[in-house]
Design an enzyme around this catalytic site. Structure first.
Site: not given
Ligand SMILES: NC(=O)c1ccc[n+]([C@@H]2O[C@H](COP(=O)([O-])OP(=O)(O)OC[C@H]3O[C@@H](n4cnc5c(N)ncnc54)[C@H](O)[C@@H]3O)[C@@H](O)[C@H]2O)c1
Length: 255
Positions: A37, A90, A156, A160, A189, A191
């Site tokens: 990360d 990811n 984005y 993707k 999701i 997050t």
């Protein structure tokens, strides 16, 4: 390698919501984990929270859009653990909100550098390791935004879609060697990323409610629920699954 040898997984974006839950699942399987990360401290927090140690984990601070950083996390993983058996490509960012005519080239480059260049570079450097081993499984994180259009997030959504293209190319190139490549496509999701997207919408509560009611299961998913599917795809249970797109979206795309 024989079956008794401990396998190694590399996860990028490992300090984020979904990455951390995947790390938790893979740690339960006693895999060696290389956690990548942007910030070392954030990775160390995950290592601490999951009860990992120096012998079964490695933190590598890296910006996945930088070629030398990607080369470095791949080299460090191989130096420490000898193999890369599973790779969760990811890491991703959402970029700014705005209609096409409001989106800047700078925003496009920012999102593409992480979400497309970063995923490409991960594949570029991990694939030779897996080819040498003649084994491995790769999982790219795309999104429902890889299948659907929506107003306001062109960089984005484009990025993707590109991840799906990369997944299909890699899966076809590697299938003759028995190396599997799939993509997971999360919906909405819970997050940091969705919190930010809600903020960017200008009316977070309404945006969240609209998303929930557009989802047949009527709610956001939890990162654990995405990690469960990722864990399956990064295991021998998925031995006949490649070039596949796994939506984890509460039914949104199936309507
Ligand atoms: N949360 C959702 O609703 C959702 C939906 C669909 C897809 N996704 C995708 O899932 C993946 C994980 O997202 P999340 O929800 O866990 O978000 P998150 O923001 O919690 O986690 C993303 C992680 O990636 C890291 N990262 C960002 N840029 C990086 C870079 N240049 N180099 C290295 N690491 C970097 C961040 O530091 C963070 O820890 C992303 O690819 C995202 O696009 C998320």
């Amino acid at each position: 390698m024989n079956e008794t040898q401990v396998k190694t997984a590399v996860i990028t974006g490992a300090a984020g919501g979904i990455g951390k839950e995947l790390a938790r699942r893979l740690a339960e399987r006693k895999l060696n984990l290389v956690l990548v990360d942007l910030k070392e401290e954030a990775i160390q927090q995950v290592i601490q929270e999951l009860g990992l140690n120096d012998s079964n984990s490695l933190a590598v601070a890296a910006d996945v859009s930088k070629e030398e950083d990607v080369q470095n996390y791949v080299n460090k993983a191989v130096e420490k653990f000898g193999t890369i058996d599973y790779f969760a490509n990811n890491a991703g960012i959402e970029g700014p909100a705005g209609l096409l005519e409001e989106q800047s080239v700078k925003a496009l480059d920012l999102v593409y550098n992480v979400n497309v260049r970063g995923v490409f570079l991960g594949l570029h450097y991990v694939i030779p390791v897996m080819k040498q081993q003649k084994s491995g499984a790769i999982l790219n994180t795309s999104s429902l935004a890889g299948l659907m259009g929506a107003p306001g997030m062109a960089p984005y959504i484009m990025s993707k879609h590109a991840v799906i293209g990369l997944t299909r190319v890699a899966a076809n190139e590697l299938a003759p060697l028995g190396i599997r490549v799939n993509a997971v496509l999360p919906g909405t999701i819970n997050t940091r990323m969705m919190r930010q997207i809600e903020q960017n919408s200008g009316s977070p509560d309404e945006y969240k409610k609209a998303n929930e009611s557009a989802t047949p299961l009527g709610r956001y998913g939890e990162p654990e629920e995405v990690a469960a599917v990722m864990n399956f795809l990064l295991s021998d249970e998925a031995s006949f699954v490649t070039a596949s797109l796994y939506t984890v979206d509460g039914g949104m795309v199936g309507q």
